[in-house]
Scaffold this active site. Structure first.
Site, short mmCIF file in Angstrom:
data_model
loop_
_atom_site.label_atom_id
_atom_site.label_comp_id
_atom_site.label_asym_id
_atom_site.label_seq_id
_atom_site.Cartn_x
_atom_site.Cartn_y
_atom_site.Cartn_z
N ASP A 1 0.83 -1.21 0.00
CA ASP A 1 0.00 0.00 0.00
C ASP A 1 0.86 1.26 0.00
OD1 ASP A 1 0.99 -0.39 2.57
OD2 ASP A 1 -0.96 -0.72 3.50
N ASN B 1 -7.47 -2.82 14.40
CA ASN B 1 -8.85 -3.05 13.97
C ASN B 1 -8.95 -4.20 12.98
OD1 ASN B 1 -7.80 -1.98 11.62
ND2 ASN B 1 -9.19 -0.22 11.51
N GLU C 1 -9.51 -1.63 5.41
CA GLU C 1 -10.17 -1.33 6.67
C GLU C 1 -11.42 -2.19 6.85
OE1 GLU C 1 -8.55 0.31 8.66
OE2 GLU C 1 -7.85 2.26 7.98
N HIS D 1 -7.14 -4.61 10.19
CA HIS D 1 -6.84 -4.36 8.78
C HIS D 1 -5.54 -5.05 8.36
CE1 HIS D 1 -4.65 -0.31 9.78
NE2 HIS D 1 -3.73 -1.17 9.42
#
Ligand code: GLP
Length: 260
Positions: A66, A135, A142, A137
């Site tokens: 990313d 979280n 996400e 990811h």
């Protein structure tokens, strides 16, 4: 999934580097999927030590997961810069074989499509190294990311921007958007190797390993991967319920079931 629990972060890095080294030894022109963040740093350190001891990494290529949208490639926190600093330089990779999504492209959708095409042209990723966000990811996928998503623009979750603000002078400077490989892109890698350490990752690890496959915990998509290995330290393993079984399977790993 193969779950490997080791003592601490140094051992996580040593184990993961060992797996990557086996793949590169068997295929010197292997394609590595590389991750940013603090989680894989020990793996890169251990790989650099293996390189010093003779592992030939000169022919590997690498694709980053990313990149932020809109920050200059030479900004120290752009993933172009991070991958160069943490991966390319210490491992002595050939920079011309290392790709990071172009978060500065005028046409981000076209850049995303082009990134997918480049991965395909390289023959696909042989081993994808991953960290995980608190979280759940992976990459910057996400919660609620499509489980079959491909490389695309995403809006970062506020929690992710807050977590990454430590790398910037202020929260305002953390980009809002990113280009990230999708969960479907990650699933296409021949092997997936997720590393995590510390209690702050324990809940996410429990969710992705023992919870349902759900876009609410994007890393849980790895349950659909044929060769996913989760390498964690004791603290990151602390919310798992089947730890005895994971240890037992590692102890009894048989040569007739090399990919159990
Ligand atoms: C970052 C990256 C992820 C990384 C995750 C966890 O934002 N995009 O690839 O796995 O967050 O980061 P860390 O390893 O520093 O906890």
């Amino acid at each position: 999934m193969e779950v490997v629990i080791v003592a601490g972060s140094v051992e996580v890095g040593a184990f993961a580097a060992g797996r990557i080294a086996e793949i590169v030894a068997a295929k010197p022109e292997a394609v590595l999927g590389v991750a940013t963040g603090s989680s894989p740093l020990e793996t890169y350190r251990a790989l650099a030590a293996r390189r010093d001891a003779g592992l030939d990494l000169s022919r590997v290529s690498a694709f980053a997961l990313d990149e932020y949208v809109g920050i200059a490639h030479d900004h120290p926190e752009s993933y172009h810069a991070v991958v160069d600093r943490e991966v390319v330089q210490p491992l002595g990779l050939d920079a011309s074989r290392v790709r990071v999504p172009d978060g500065l492209a005028a046409d981000l959708d076209a850049a995303a499509e082009d990134y997918e095409a480049q991965i395909a042209a390289a023959g696909g990723v042989d081993v994808q190294l991953l960290g995980i966000g608190g979280n759940g990811h992976i990459g910057f996928n996400e919660p609620t990311s499509s489980l079959v998503s491909r490389t695309r623009v995403k809006t970062l979750a506020p929690a992710t921007r807050e977590a990454n603000a430590r790398f910037f002078d202020s929260l305002d400077q953390v980009p809002m958007h990113c280009l990230t490989q999708g969960l479907g892109t990650i699933l296409d890698a021949k092997r997936a190797l997720l590393v995590a350490q510390g209690a702050s990752k324990a809940h996410a690890i429990a969710q992705i390993v023992e919870g349902p496959v759900s876009s609410m915990w994007p890393g849980s998509v790895l349950q659909l991967h044929r060769h996913a290995t989760i390498v964690i330290d004791e603290a990151a393993a602390s919310e798992l319920t089947l730890t005895d079984y994971y240890r037992y399977t590692v102890e009894h790993r048989s040569i007739v079931q090399p990919d159990a």
